[in-house]
Design an enzyme around this catalytic site. Sequence first.
Site, PDB file in Angstrom:
ATOM      1  N   ASP A   1       0.857  -1.192   0.000  1.00  0.00           N
ATOM      2  CA  ASP A   1       0.000   0.000   0.000  1.00  0.00           C
ATOM      3  C   ASP A   1       0.894   1.242   0.000  1.00  0.00           C
ATOM      4  O   ASP A   1       1.878   1.299   0.750  1.00  0.00           O
ATOM      5  CB  ASP A   1      -0.915  -0.033   1.238  1.00  0.00           C
ATOM      6  CG  ASP A   1      -2.085   0.933   1.122  1.00  0.00           C
ATOM      7  OD1 ASP A   1      -1.847   2.135   0.889  1.00  0.00           O
ATOM      8  OD2 ASP A   1      -3.229   0.502   1.276  1.00  0.00           O
ATOM      9  N   ILE A   2       0.566   2.227  -0.853  1.00  0.00           N
ATOM     10  CA  ILE A   2       1.421   3.434  -0.896  1.00  0.00           C
ATOM     11  C   ILE A   2       1.107   4.433   0.220  1.00  0.00           C
ATOM     12  O   ILE A   2       1.814   5.424   0.380  1.00  0.00           O
ATOM     13  CB  ILE A   2       1.388   4.194  -2.241  1.00  0.00           C
ATOM     14  CG1 ILE A   2      -0.025   4.333  -2.753  1.00  0.00           C
ATOM     15  CG2 ILE A   2       2.328   3.612  -3.254  1.00  0.00           C
ATOM     16  CD1 ILE A   2      -0.152   5.424  -3.801  1.00  0.00           C
TER      17      ILE A   2
ATOM     18  N   GLN B   1     -14.955   1.853   1.731  1.00  0.00           N
ATOM     19  CA  GLN B   1     -14.159   1.324   0.617  1.00  0.00           C
ATOM     20  C   GLN B   1     -13.905   2.475  -0.352  1.00  0.00           C
ATOM     21  O   GLN B   1     -14.846   3.166  -0.760  1.00  0.00           O
ATOM     22  CB  GLN B   1     -14.899   0.180  -0.106  1.00  0.00           C
ATOM     23  CG  GLN B   1     -14.068  -0.431  -1.231  1.00  0.00           C
ATOM     24  CD  GLN B   1     -14.786  -1.577  -1.964  1.00  0.00           C
ATOM     25  OE1 GLN B   1     -15.940  -1.886  -1.658  1.00  0.00           O
ATOM     26  NE2 GLN B   1     -14.102  -2.181  -2.920  1.00  0.00           N
ATOM     27  N   VAL B   2     -12.638   2.680  -0.695  1.00  0.00           N
ATOM     28  CA  VAL B   2     -12.271   3.795  -1.577  1.00  0.00           C
ATOM     29  C   VAL B   2     -11.955   3.278  -2.981  1.00  0.00           C
ATOM     30  O   VAL B   2     -12.433   3.826  -3.968  1.00  0.00           O
ATOM     31  CB  VAL B   2     -11.063   4.575  -0.989  1.00  0.00           C
ATOM     32  CG1 VAL B   2     -10.579   5.618  -1.972  1.00  0.00           C
ATOM     33  CG2 VAL B   2     -11.453   5.223   0.341  1.00  0.00           C
TER      34      VAL B   2
ATOM     35  N   HIS C   1     -10.112  -5.941  -2.342  1.00  0.00           N
ATOM     36  CA  HIS C   1      -8.749  -6.074  -1.806  1.00  0.00           C
ATOM     37  C   HIS C   1      -8.788  -6.399  -0.327  1.00  0.00           C
ATOM     38  O   HIS C   1      -9.622  -5.898   0.418  1.00  0.00           O
ATOM     39  CB  HIS C   1      -7.912  -4.815  -2.049  1.00  0.00           C
ATOM     40  CG  HIS C   1      -8.570  -3.544  -1.601  1.00  0.00           C
ATOM     41  ND1 HIS C   1      -9.546  -2.899  -2.343  1.00  0.00           N
ATOM     42  CD2 HIS C   1      -8.401  -2.788  -0.487  1.00  0.00           C
ATOM     43  CE1 HIS C   1      -9.936  -1.812  -1.706  1.00  0.00           C
ATOM     44  NE2 HIS C   1      -9.262  -1.718  -0.575  1.00  0.00           N
TER      45      HIS C   1
ATOM     46  N   HIS D   1      -6.614  -6.084   3.017  1.00  0.00           N
ATOM     47  CA  HIS D   1      -5.456  -5.419   3.630  1.00  0.00           C
ATOM     48  C   HIS D   1      -4.800  -6.392   4.607  1.00  0.00           C
ATOM     49  O   HIS D   1      -5.493  -6.989   5.442  1.00  0.00           O
ATOM     50  CB  HIS D   1      -5.899  -4.218   4.476  1.00  0.00           C
ATOM     51  CG  HIS D   1      -6.509  -3.074   3.725  1.00  0.00           C
ATOM     52  ND1 HIS D   1      -5.796  -1.949   3.401  1.00  0.00           N
ATOM     53  CD2 HIS D   1      -7.757  -2.866   3.262  1.00  0.00           C
ATOM     54  CE1 HIS D   1      -6.592  -1.080   2.779  1.00  0.00           C
ATOM     55  NE2 HIS D   1      -7.796  -1.616   2.684  1.00  0.00           N
TER      56      HIS D   1
HETATM   57  P1  5GP Z   1      -9.891   0.953   0.895  1.00  0.00           P
HETATM   58  O1  5GP Z   1     -10.281   2.102   1.764  1.00  0.00           O
HETATM   59  O2  5GP Z   1     -10.599   0.975  -0.442  1.00  0.00           O
HETATM   60  O3  5GP Z   1     -10.031  -0.365   1.614  1.00  0.00           O
HETATM   61  O4  5GP Z   1      -8.343   1.120   0.657  1.00  0.00           O
HETATM   62  C1  5GP Z   1      -7.757   1.427  -0.552  1.00  0.00           C
HETATM   63  C2  5GP Z   1      -6.256   1.394  -0.319  1.00  0.00           C
HETATM   64  O5  5GP Z   1      -5.606   1.497  -1.568  1.00  0.00           O
HETATM   65  C3  5GP Z   1      -5.751   2.532   0.546  1.00  0.00           C
HETATM   66  O6  5GP Z   1      -5.093   2.004   1.686  1.00  0.00           O
HETATM   67  C4  5GP Z   1      -4.800   3.292  -0.364  1.00  0.00           C
HETATM   68  O7  5GP Z   1      -3.663   3.756   0.301  1.00  0.00           O
HETATM   69  C5  5GP Z   1      -4.441   2.267  -1.413  1.00  0.00           C
HETATM   70  N1  5GP Z   1      -4.133   2.842  -2.700  1.00  0.00           N
HETATM   71  C6  5GP Z   1      -4.878   3.755  -3.383  1.00  0.00           C
HETATM   72  N2  5GP Z   1      -4.284   4.052  -4.553  1.00  0.00           N
HETATM   73  C7  5GP Z   1      -3.149   3.296  -4.623  1.00  0.00           C
HETATM   74  C8  5GP Z   1      -2.115   3.173  -5.599  1.00  0.00           C
HETATM   75  O8  5GP Z   1      -2.113   3.801  -6.670  1.00  0.00           O
HETATM   76  N3  5GP Z   1      -1.107   2.304  -5.311  1.00  0.00           N
HETATM   77  C9  5GP Z   1      -1.075   1.579  -4.155  1.00  0.00           C
HETATM   78  N4  5GP Z   1      -0.036   0.748  -3.960  1.00  0.00           N
HETATM   79  N5  5GP Z   1      -2.025   1.688  -3.210  1.00  0.00           N
HETATM   80  C10 5GP Z   1      -3.060   2.530  -3.443  1.00  0.00           C
END
Ligand code: 5GP
Length: 139
Positions: A30-31, A93-94, A99, A101
């Site tokens: 994760d970045i 969820q973004v 995915h 984590h």
């Molecule tokens: P969510 O909130 O959807 O569970 O988490 C999405 C995750 O994707 C976040 O932790 C965010 O940091 C990660 N993320 C978003 N864009 C990128 C990207 O371009 N590259 C990587 N490696 N991680 C990403």
Amino acid sequence: MEDCIFCKIIKGDIPSFKVYEDDRVFAFEDINPISRGHTLVIPKAHAQDLWEIPEEDLAAVHKASKKIIAAIKKALNPSGVACLQLNGRGANQVVMHYHLHLIPRSGDEPELPVSSWELSQGDMEAIKETAAKIAAAIA
Ligand code: 5GP
Ligand code: ZN
């Protein structure tokens, strides 16, 4: 899917720090890591969430996560690893590509809010009714 960041990462159109790959699964760092070694495990075939992902891909993602969590233990020796998976905007969820984590934890970090909620006993009748409602809806 064309506009999906994670599909672009799988294709190599967006760079990533890959830790694992097989026929069905891709895993990378994760970045915006919550902790060192924060890893995302995703299916190669686009599926938005737990509602949408086919069972075979779901199994493959979780099978791979067992391999990766073993590697995290060996490489980073965390005190624990939180596995977190969000479904839908309402659950924050973004990125709308399924995915999982893997979030390594160590003793000196603040608690994850999602794993440290106050326990307060629920209404047993209401819990029983809800359980019956969900159970009746299982296909
Ligand atoms: P969510 O909130 O959807 O569970 O988490 C999405 C995750 O994707 C976040 O932790 C965010 O940091 C990660 N993320 C978003 N864009 C990128 C990207 O371009 N590259 C990587 N490696 N991680 C990403
Ligand atoms: Zn995608």
